[in-house]
Design a protein around this motif. Structure first.
Motif, PDB file in Angstrom:
ATOM      1  N   VAL A  13     -47.168  45.301  -7.972  1.00 50.19           N
ATOM      2  CA  VAL A  13     -47.502  44.183  -7.080  1.00 50.19           C
ATOM      3  C   VAL A  13     -46.980  42.864  -7.656  1.00 50.19           C
ATOM      4  N   LEU A  14     -47.169  42.652  -8.940  1.00 50.62           N
ATOM      5  CA  LEU A  14     -46.702  41.422  -9.574  1.00 50.62           C
ATOM      6  C   LEU A  14     -45.179  41.330  -9.536  1.00 50.62           C
ATOM      7  N   HIS A  15     -44.517  42.433  -9.795  1.00 52.70           N
ATOM      8  CA  HIS A  15     -43.050  42.471  -9.760  1.00 52.70           C
ATOM      9  C   HIS A  15     -42.533  42.196  -8.350  1.00 52.70           C
ATOM     10  N   GLU A  16     -43.188  42.765  -7.350  1.00 53.03           N
ATOM     11  CA  GLU A  16     -42.764  42.571  -5.959  1.00 53.03           C
ATOM     12  C   GLU A  16     -42.828  41.093  -5.581  1.00 53.03           C
ATOM     13  N   ALA A  17     -43.903  40.397  -5.959  1.00 53.53           N
ATOM     14  CA  ALA A  17     -44.024  38.963  -5.659  1.00 53.53           C
ATOM     15  C   ALA A  17     -42.957  38.162  -6.398  1.00 53.53           C
ATOM     16  N   ARG A  18     -42.667  38.538  -7.616  1.00 52.45           N
ATOM     17  CA  ARG A  18     -41.633  37.821  -8.374  1.00 52.45           C
ATOM     18  C   ARG A  18     -40.262  37.973  -7.725  1.00 52.45           C
ATOM     19  N   LEU A  19     -39.948  39.165  -7.233  1.00 49.81           N
ATOM     20  CA  LEU A  19     -38.659  39.359  -6.560  1.00 49.81           C
ATOM     21  C   LEU A  19     -38.528  38.429  -5.356  1.00 49.81           C
ATOM     22  N   ILE A  20     -39.610  38.258  -4.596  1.00 49.72           N
ATOM     23  CA  ILE A  20     -39.570  37.357  -3.445  1.00 49.72           C
ATOM     24  C   ILE A  20     -39.403  35.916  -3.921  1.00 49.72           C
ATOM     25  N   ASP A  21     -40.199  35.501  -4.896  1.00 47.57           N
ATOM     26  CA  ASP A  21     -40.120  34.127  -5.398  1.00 47.57           C
ATOM     27  C   ASP A  21     -38.728  33.803  -5.943  1.00 47.57           C
ATOM     28  N   GLU A  22     -38.079  34.781  -6.552  1.00 51.10           N
ATOM     29  CA  GLU A  22     -36.742  34.569  -7.114  1.00 51.10           C
ATOM     30  C   GLU A  22     -35.627  34.856  -6.108  1.00 51.10           C
ATOM     31  N   GLN A  23     -36.010  35.147  -4.870  1.00 48.23           N
ATOM     32  CA  GLN A  23     -35.078  35.426  -3.775  1.00 48.23           C
ATOM     33  C   GLN A  23     -34.126  36.577  -4.105  1.00 48.23           C
ATOM     34  N   ARG A  24     -34.661  37.578  -4.759  1.00 48.34           N
ATOM     35  CA  ARG A  24     -33.917  38.796  -5.065  1.00 48.34           C
ATOM     36  C   ARG A  24     -34.251  39.818  -3.976  1.00 48.34           C
ATOM     37  N   PHE A  25     -33.843  39.470  -2.747  1.00 52.86           N
ATOM     38  CA  PHE A  25     -34.289  40.196  -1.564  1.00 52.86           C
ATOM     39  C   PHE A  25     -33.719  41.616  -1.462  1.00 52.86           C
ATOM     40  N   ASP A  26     -32.519  41.846  -1.949  1.00 45.86           N
ATOM     41  CA  ASP A  26     -31.977  43.210  -1.907  1.00 45.86           C
ATOM     42  C   ASP A  26     -32.799  44.132  -2.804  1.00 45.86           C
ATOM     43  N   GLU A  27     -33.170  43.642  -3.970  1.00 40.06           N
ATOM     44  CA  GLU A  27     -34.033  44.428  -4.863  1.00 40.06           C
ATOM     45  C   GLU A  27     -35.401  44.634  -4.233  1.00 40.06           C
ATOM     46  N   TRP A  28     -35.898  43.595  -3.547  1.00 40.04           N
ATOM     47  CA  TRP A  28     -37.185  43.695  -2.857  1.00 40.04           C
ATOM     48  C   TRP A  28     -37.139  44.779  -1.784  1.00 40.04           C
ATOM     49  N   LEU A  29     -36.067  44.795  -1.008  1.00 49.22           N
ATOM     50  CA  LEU A  29     -35.928  45.828   0.034  1.00 49.22           C
ATOM     51  C   LEU A  29     -35.938  47.228  -0.553  1.00 49.22           C
ATOM     52  N   ASP A  30     -35.365  47.375  -1.734  1.00 51.49           N
ATOM     53  CA  ASP A  30     -35.322  48.688  -2.382  1.00 51.49           C
ATOM     54  C   ASP A  30     -36.708  49.189  -2.776  1.00 51.49           C
ATOM     55  N   LEU A  31     -37.708  48.312  -2.769  1.00 49.60           N
ATOM     56  CA  LEU A  31     -39.070  48.740  -3.086  1.00 49.60           C
ATOM     57  C   LEU A  31     -39.732  49.482  -1.927  1.00 49.60           C
ATOM     58  N   PHE A  32     -39.155  49.406  -0.731  1.00 50.61           N
ATOM     59  CA  PHE A  32     -39.720  50.064   0.445  1.00 50.61           C
ATOM     60  C   PHE A  32     -39.197  51.495   0.562  1.00 50.61           C
TER      61      PHE A  32
END
Length: 160
Positions: A13-32
């Protein structure tokens, strides 16, 4: 395959929020997961995203389209780009079912979204419905419940 620990779930959960805050959206999408959803209900206590309107109820394809729009060179509504910041309370693990491959967390948050001179503060709770895919935690559903979900909103540009 080892079941994730409570600390693994909280770390996700903490990592997911950090990816959004850092605008690392492709990595964020890979979490789904491939059939994962991002849901933001329009009504307090809403139980059905299909038969009732929602602020968001996006599958992975629509999320990818939103991410591509955010990255686009001709997305003038993002010049300058929106930025965000999550302040999370410690996530609570509500369910750990390794046999059913089902894990659920609940996280109270404050979220700030800003662009130019405008800042918007949101508060709410996120629920992560997680499962393991090939030994890696993935989001089957991220549900974001805003405290004031039934208020009038301007554009929400990023992801909470």
């Amino acid at each position: 395959m080892n079941a994730p620990s409570e600390q693994d779930l909280i770390g996700f959960v903490l990592h997911e929020a950090r990816l959004i805050d850092e605008q690392r959206f492709d990595e964020w999408l890979d979490l789904f997961t491939d059939d994962g959803r991002y849901w933001m209900p329009l009504e307090y206590g809403q139980t059905d995203p299909v038969l009732h309107n929602s602020l968001f109820y996006d599958d992975k394809l629509l999320l990818r389209i939103r991410v591509e729009r955010l990255k686009g060179a001709k997305t003038y509504s993002q010049k300058p780009k929106s930025r965000c910041h999550h302040v999370l309370q410690t996530p609570v693990v509500d369910a750990m079912d390794p046999d059913g491959n089902r894990y659920l967390t609940w996280t109270p948050f404050h979220y700030l979204e800003t662009r130019q001179d405008e800042q918007t503060l949101f508060a709410g709770w996120s629920r992560h419905h997680l499962l393991q895919v090939d030994g890696t935690l993935k989001m089957k559903l991220k549900r974001v419940d805003l405290v004031n979900c039934d208020s009038a909103f301007g554009n929400i540009q990023l992801f909470m």
